[in-house]
Design an enzyme around this catalytic site. Structure first.
Site, PDB file in Angstrom:
ATOM      1  N   ASN A 168      42.719  30.401  17.555  1.00  0.00           N
ATOM      2  CA  ASN A 168      42.212  29.805  18.796  1.00  0.00           C
ATOM      3  C   ASN A 168      40.710  30.052  18.807  1.00  0.00           C
ATOM      4  O   ASN A 168      40.276  31.200  18.698  1.00  0.00           O
ATOM      5  CB  ASN A 168      42.892  30.483  19.999  1.00  0.00           C
ATOM      6  CG  ASN A 168      42.251  30.095  21.320  1.00  0.00           C
ATOM      7  OD1 ASN A 168      41.712  29.000  21.455  1.00  0.00           O
ATOM      8  ND2 ASN A 168      42.304  30.982  22.295  1.00  0.00           N
ATOM      9  N   GLY A 169      39.930  28.962  18.928  1.00  0.00           N
ATOM     10  CA  GLY A 169      38.471  29.111  18.930  1.00  0.00           C
ATOM     11  C   GLY A 169      37.840  28.036  18.074  1.00  0.00           C
ATOM     12  O   GLY A 169      38.500  27.045  17.724  1.00  0.00           O
ATOM     13  N   HIS A 201      22.256   5.549  50.043  1.00  0.00           N
ATOM     14  CA  HIS A 201      21.252   5.499  48.972  1.00  0.00           C
ATOM     15  C   HIS A 201      21.831   4.893  47.695  1.00  0.00           C
ATOM     16  O   HIS A 201      21.287   5.076  46.617  1.00  0.00           O
ATOM     17  CB  HIS A 201      20.702   6.900  48.701  1.00  0.00           C
ATOM     18  CG  HIS A 201      20.046   7.493  49.909  1.00  0.00           C
ATOM     19  ND1 HIS A 201      18.842   7.051  50.393  1.00  0.00           N
ATOM     20  CD2 HIS A 201      20.467   8.458  50.766  1.00  0.00           C
ATOM     21  CE1 HIS A 201      18.530   7.739  51.483  1.00  0.00           C
ATOM     22  NE2 HIS A 201      19.509   8.592  51.740  1.00  0.00           N
ATOM     23  N   ARG A 219      47.797  25.881  27.917  1.00  0.00           N
ATOM     24  CA  ARG A 219      46.508  26.044  27.232  1.00  0.00           C
ATOM     25  C   ARG A 219      46.207  24.919  26.260  1.00  0.00           C
ATOM     26  O   ARG A 219      45.084  24.810  25.748  1.00  0.00           O
ATOM     27  CB  ARG A 219      46.501  27.368  26.457  1.00  0.00           C
ATOM     28  CG  ARG A 219      46.624  28.585  27.312  1.00  0.00           C
ATOM     29  CD  ARG A 219      46.687  29.827  26.457  1.00  0.00           C
ATOM     30  NE  ARG A 219      45.442  30.070  25.770  1.00  0.00           N
ATOM     31  CZ  ARG A 219      44.446  30.796  26.273  1.00  0.00           C
ATOM     32  NH1 ARG A 219      44.575  31.355  27.446  1.00  0.00           N
ATOM     33  NH2 ARG A 219      43.346  30.968  25.588  1.00  0.00           N
ATOM     34  N   GLU A 226      35.745  18.494  45.065  1.00  0.00           N
ATOM     35  CA  GLU A 226      36.991  19.073  44.580  1.00  0.00           C
ATOM     36  C   GLU A 226      38.156  18.088  44.757  1.00  0.00           C
ATOM     37  O   GLU A 226      39.001  17.944  43.870  1.00  0.00           O
ATOM     38  CB  GLU A 226      37.269  20.399  45.306  1.00  0.00           C
ATOM     39  CG  GLU A 226      38.565  21.091  44.981  1.00  0.00           C
ATOM     40  CD  GLU A 226      38.734  21.460  43.506  1.00  0.00           C
ATOM     41  OE1 GLU A 226      37.794  21.322  42.724  1.00  0.00           O
ATOM     42  OE2 GLU A 226      39.858  21.855  43.146  1.00  0.00           O
ATOM     43  N   LYS A 263      44.159  24.325  30.319  1.00  0.00           N
ATOM     44  CA  LYS A 263      43.866  25.189  31.456  1.00  0.00           C
ATOM     45  C   LYS A 263      42.630  26.041  31.236  1.00  0.00           C
ATOM     46  O   LYS A 263      41.809  26.217  32.126  1.00  0.00           O
ATOM     47  CB  LYS A 263      45.092  26.093  31.689  1.00  0.00           C
ATOM     48  CG  LYS A 263      44.953  27.042  32.842  1.00  0.00           C
ATOM     49  CD  LYS A 263      45.129  26.310  34.144  1.00  0.00           C
ATOM     50  CE  LYS A 263      44.925  27.177  35.348  1.00  0.00           C
ATOM     51  NZ  LYS A 263      44.601  26.363  36.531  1.00  0.00           N
ATOM     52  N   TRP A 294      45.219  22.595  21.333  1.00  0.00           N
ATOM     53  CA  TRP A 294      44.366  21.616  22.017  1.00  0.00           C
ATOM     54  C   TRP A 294      43.304  21.273  20.992  1.00  0.00           C
ATOM     55  O   TRP A 294      42.452  22.099  20.654  1.00  0.00           O
ATOM     56  CB  TRP A 294      43.747  22.247  23.273  1.00  0.00           C
ATOM     57  CG  TRP A 294      42.986  21.282  24.109  1.00  0.00           C
ATOM     58  CD1 TRP A 294      43.481  20.512  25.127  1.00  0.00           C
ATOM     59  CD2 TRP A 294      41.580  20.998  24.045  1.00  0.00           C
ATOM     60  NE1 TRP A 294      42.465  19.764  25.679  1.00  0.00           N
ATOM     61  CE2 TRP A 294      41.295  20.041  25.037  1.00  0.00           C
ATOM     62  CE3 TRP A 294      40.532  21.443  23.236  1.00  0.00           C
ATOM     63  CZ2 TRP A 294      40.017  19.530  25.251  1.00  0.00           C
ATOM     64  CZ3 TRP A 294      39.263  20.934  23.437  1.00  0.00           C
ATOM     65  CH2 TRP A 294      39.016  19.990  24.442  1.00  0.00           C
ATOM     66  N   LYS A 340      40.398  16.659  41.685  1.00  0.00           N
ATOM     67  CA  LYS A 340      41.857  16.815  41.625  1.00  0.00           C
ATOM     68  C   LYS A 340      42.510  15.456  41.338  1.00  0.00           C
ATOM     69  O   LYS A 340      43.421  15.366  40.528  1.00  0.00           O
ATOM     70  CB  LYS A 340      42.427  17.349  42.951  1.00  0.00           C
ATOM     71  CG  LYS A 340      42.224  18.805  43.255  1.00  0.00           C
ATOM     72  CD  LYS A 340      43.001  19.769  42.407  1.00  0.00           C
ATOM     73  CE  LYS A 340      42.256  20.130  41.155  1.00  0.00           C
ATOM     74  NZ  LYS A 340      41.326  21.206  41.181  1.00  0.00           N
ATOM     75  N   CYS A 375      44.386  26.143  23.178  1.00  0.00           N
ATOM     76  CA  CYS A 375      45.256  26.731  22.162  1.00  0.00           C
ATOM     77  C   CYS A 375      45.856  28.065  22.634  1.00  0.00           C
ATOM     78  O   CYS A 375      45.167  28.851  23.283  1.00  0.00           O
ATOM     79  CB  CYS A 375      44.544  26.989  20.833  1.00  0.00           C
ATOM     80  SG  CYS A 375      43.823  25.526  20.119  1.00  0.00           S
ATOM     81  N   GLU A 407      41.767  14.254  37.602  1.00  0.00           N
ATOM     82  CA  GLU A 407      42.340  14.965  36.464  1.00  0.00           C
ATOM     83  C   GLU A 407      43.843  14.805  36.342  1.00  0.00           C
ATOM     84  O   GLU A 407      44.369  14.869  35.234  1.00  0.00           O
ATOM     85  CB  GLU A 407      41.935  16.438  36.429  1.00  0.00           C
ATOM     86  CG  GLU A 407      42.505  17.307  37.494  1.00  0.00           C
ATOM     87  CD  GLU A 407      42.045  18.768  37.367  1.00  0.00           C
ATOM     88  OE1 GLU A 407      41.803  19.247  36.262  1.00  0.00           O
ATOM     89  OE2 GLU A 407      41.940  19.424  38.415  1.00  0.00           O
TER      90      GLU A 407
HETATM   91  O1  M6R Z   1      39.015  29.200  34.276  1.00  0.00           O
HETATM   92  P1  M6R Z   1      37.812  28.606  34.929  1.00  0.00           P
HETATM   93  O2  M6R Z   1      37.834  28.732  36.416  1.00  0.00           O
HETATM   94  O3  M6R Z   1      36.529  29.107  34.355  1.00  0.00           O
HETATM   95  O4  M6R Z   1      37.901  27.071  34.574  1.00  0.00           O
HETATM   96  C1  M6R Z   1      36.887  26.177  34.918  1.00  0.00           C
HETATM   97  C2  M6R Z   1      37.353  24.753  34.808  1.00  0.00           C
HETATM   98  O5  M6R Z   1      37.718  24.459  33.495  1.00  0.00           O
HETATM   99  C3  M6R Z   1      38.529  24.450  35.737  1.00  0.00           C
HETATM  100  O6  M6R Z   1      38.235  24.776  37.056  1.00  0.00           O
HETATM  101  C4  M6R Z   1      38.901  22.959  35.658  1.00  0.00           C
HETATM  102  O7  M6R Z   1      37.883  22.184  36.196  1.00  0.00           O
HETATM  103  C5  M6R Z   1      40.237  22.713  36.369  1.00  0.00           C
HETATM  104  N1  M6R Z   1      41.111  21.961  35.528  1.00  0.00           N
HETATM  105  C6  M6R Z   1      40.105  21.957  37.615  1.00  0.00           C
HETATM  106  O8  M6R Z   1      41.320  21.765  38.259  1.00  0.00           O
END
Ligand code: M6R
Length: 619
Positions: free
Chosen positions: A101-102, A515, A27, A492, A614, A75, A496, A2, A499
């Site tokens: 927001n929250g 395993h 956001r 990672e 984000k 969101w 990527k 949000c 997501e």
């Molecule tokens: O703002 P932050 O680094 O604390 O965020 C953590 C995760 O939410 C963030 O890295 C998320 O996994 C990303 N979308 C990955 O690309």
């Protein structure tokens, strides 16, 4: 999670609010809304499902005049994403409108209490409870909005950043925060009077002013057209606002000719990392200078254990940080998912240092984890990108990434920025503890300095990934493998891809394949193997053999000049040679590009993937 925007001043509010919502759309983007008070004193609320552009369409032909307003991009947490649940929410009498927001954790009991007192609700949200509660307080205590907000928030359990308009007082804007971010921008109108902006971060404000105030937890602010700004806490004690000058420019918030922020941010990495190490890495004197370490040297000298708390991509960079700090400083490092750490009664000892790694500095779980560590007396170090963010302010000291705003939901330059910052941190601690021989320390300083140039080389020499990626448009699964420093890179790479393309992908330590996961390998399964010349090269070559003999397709990341793995692979990405510990910053680049181009070939919205936001400010 949000985004909130607000404005009060002489200018028309709508264009400022809409532009602000576009900037904050990263956001949350499942619904949006706006509330304005026009010059006749009418308080209107317009809301729609979907993106901000849908809201813009929906208000065509409607009265959007007024020089005061609030807006929200959502969101969803409580209640499905639709126009009814979108913010702003009206109070029952329609005298108030509010954005939030929250999460209000006790909203059910508050709602039941308000319903008993005759209040009715339109939405399923926790937010509507807030606006009704404020109105209830105004009526039952016969008080003004500001006092009612104070009274209402004393009854609230949870996190909030809120902004409220009152129809009967069109010359004032009230806001408050606890746990969720809120910034007040202070500008000057052409007539020389103060005007005020609100934003969940600085991005909707920077176009108008670089003078901001970061609201602290449990602070309430009132702004009016005369230029008055008063801030108190919930107990009505006056607070002195600290005006801060933002170090940000507008170009950083534009795509700059790239089709997506993510691609821009991938290509920005060499420059971003140069900025990150500037003034901190000194190749002439072979030195590393981090003020957070220099100023708290004693803490690091007596530290017996480091715990790093993070989420998502930041957790992956933390894992690389662990490998490096343990190797360079001989201090045990534990890497914790902040969401697990905060709820499991962790053992935190007096000489522990807890590091929070977070791009946004607002991730609710990471913030709660360090608050818990603080209660146990730990020394807190923050590694954040967003300046003035909650985590940066809640920690005792820290290091900013300085990689510039990251807008794409998929983290790219923040990841490599975090890795290089953790390497700087490891070197700075090693210097104080004298745990590295001088010669090796100097070699590492020299090599780290070259990483941005080597990233540039990697970007320029893997330009055909876009064509190659199209082969995987219809692929259902991927496996990513790495060992040592490159195991977190495998995690990672898989994250990527998941997501932004919505293709299922798993990252594994390569030797763990046998395993269990090796059962998944067949001719349909692409396996991305990070196989640089250093580290456990021979071992990873045998892992590749194991996959090949089960007909898996090998996509490798190899060191320039390595023909052995290249010949074993169906396709290879090439990176320049570097020290084993610094390979992640190079190896991740082709994986970022691969996920980007696979997502593009599937027609996905890479900057705003479904269900994600984000900055995860709710748990
Ligand atoms: O703002 P932050 O680094 O604390 O965020 C953590 C995760 O939410 C963030 O890295 C998320 O996994 C990303 N979308 C990955 O690309």
């Amino acid at each position: 999670m949000c985004g909130i925007v607000g404005y009060i001043g002489d200018q028309e509010a709508y264009p400022i609010l809409i532009k602000g919502l576009h900037r904050l759309e990263y956001r949350g983007y499942d619904s949006a809304g706006i509330s304005l008070i026009n010059n006749q004193g009418t308080l209107s609320v317009y809301k729609s499902k979907g993106k901000v552009s849908a809201l813009e369409k929906s208000v065509e032909g409607k009265d959007i005049s007024g020089t005061i307003g609030i807006a929200h991009t959502r969101w969803a947490t409580h209640g499905e994403p639709n126009a009814t649940n979108a913010h702003p929410h009206f109070s029952q009498s329609k005298n108030l409108s509010l954005v939030h927001n929250g999460i209000i954790e006790n909203y059910k009991s508050l709602r039941a209490e308000l319903e008993k007192n005759g209040m009715t609700f339109c939405s399923e949200t926790d937010t509507e409870v807030l606006v009704q509660l404020v109105e209830y307080m105004m009526n039952s205590h016969r008080c003004d909005l500001y006092t009612a907000v104070q009274l209402a928030l004393k009854n609230v359990v949870g996190a909030y950043a809120i902004a409220i308009l009152e129809k009967s007082h069109p010359d004032q804007l009230v806001c408050a925060r606890k746990g969720s971010p809120l910034i007040i921008g202070v500008g000057t109108t052409p007539s020389g009077r103060k005007e005020f902006y609100l934003g969940s971060d600085a991005t909707p404000i920077i176009e108008y002013t670089n003078q901001v105030i970061y609201l602290n937890d449990e602070e309430i602010a009132i702004m009016d057209r005369t230029g008055r700004l008063d801030i108190t806490n919930l107990s009505n004690v006056k607070q002195t606002p600290q005006l801060v000058t933002l170090q940000m420019n507008l170009d950083q918030l534009e795509k700059g000719g790239y089709p997506h922020f993510m691609l821009k941010e991938i290509w920005e990495q060499p420059a971003a990392l140069r900025t990150c190490i500037r003034g901190r890495l000194n190749v002439v004197d072979k030195d590393v200078l981090l003020s957070g370490i220099i100023d708290h040297k004693d803490k690091f000298l007596k530290c017996r254990r480091i715990i790093i708390c993070a989420c998502g991509t930041s957790w992956h960079s933390a894992l690389i940080g662990k490998y490096f700090i343990e190797e360079a400083c001989k201090i045990p490092v534990e890497v914790e998912y902040a969401s697990e750490f905060r709820y499991r009664n962790p053992v935190i000892l007096p000489d522990d240092i807890v590091i929070a790694v977070s791009q946004s500095g607002e991730t609710a779980d990471t913030l709660a984890a360090i608050q818990l560590a603080k209660e146990h007396g730990a020394f807190l170090y923050g590694i954040c990108n967003v300046i003035g963010s909650s985590i940066a302010r809640a920690t005792h000291t820290g290091t900013y990434l300085h990689v510039g705003p990251e807008i794409g939901v998929a983290s790219t330059k923040a990841f490599t920025g975090q890795v290089i910052t953790l390497c700087l941190l490891g070197l700075a601690i090693a210097k104080e503890k004298k745990t590295l021989p001088d010669e090796l320390f100097h070699i590492l300083v020299d090599e780290l300095q070259q990483i941005p140039d080597k990233m540039q080389w990697t970007l320029e020499n893997n330009k055909d990934i876009d064509k190659f990626a199209q082969m995987f448009t219809y692929c259902k699964n991927f496996i990513y493998l790495g060992r040592g420093y490159n195991y977190p890179v495998a995690l990672e790479g898989a994250l990527k891809l998941k997501e932004i393309s919505y293709i299922h992908a798993e990252g594994y330590p390569a030797a763990e394949m046998k395993h269990g996961p090796i059962a998944l390998i067949d001719e349909e399964m692409p396996v991305v193997v990070i196989a640089p010349k250093h580290g456990m090269y021979e071992k990873i070559v045998s892992n590749i053999q194991e996959i090949k003999s089960r007909k898996g397709k090998i996509i490798s990341v190899v060191t320039q000049g390595d023909e052995v793995v290249r010949n074993m692979s169906d396709y290879s990405f090439i990176i320049p040679d570097t020290r084993d510990c610094f390979v992640p910053m190079l190896a991740v680049i082709p994986l970022q590009l691969l996920s980007y181009y696979v997502a593009i070939s599937k027609g996905r919205n890479v900057d705003q993937p479904r269900n994600l936001a984000k900055s995860v400010t709710v748990e």
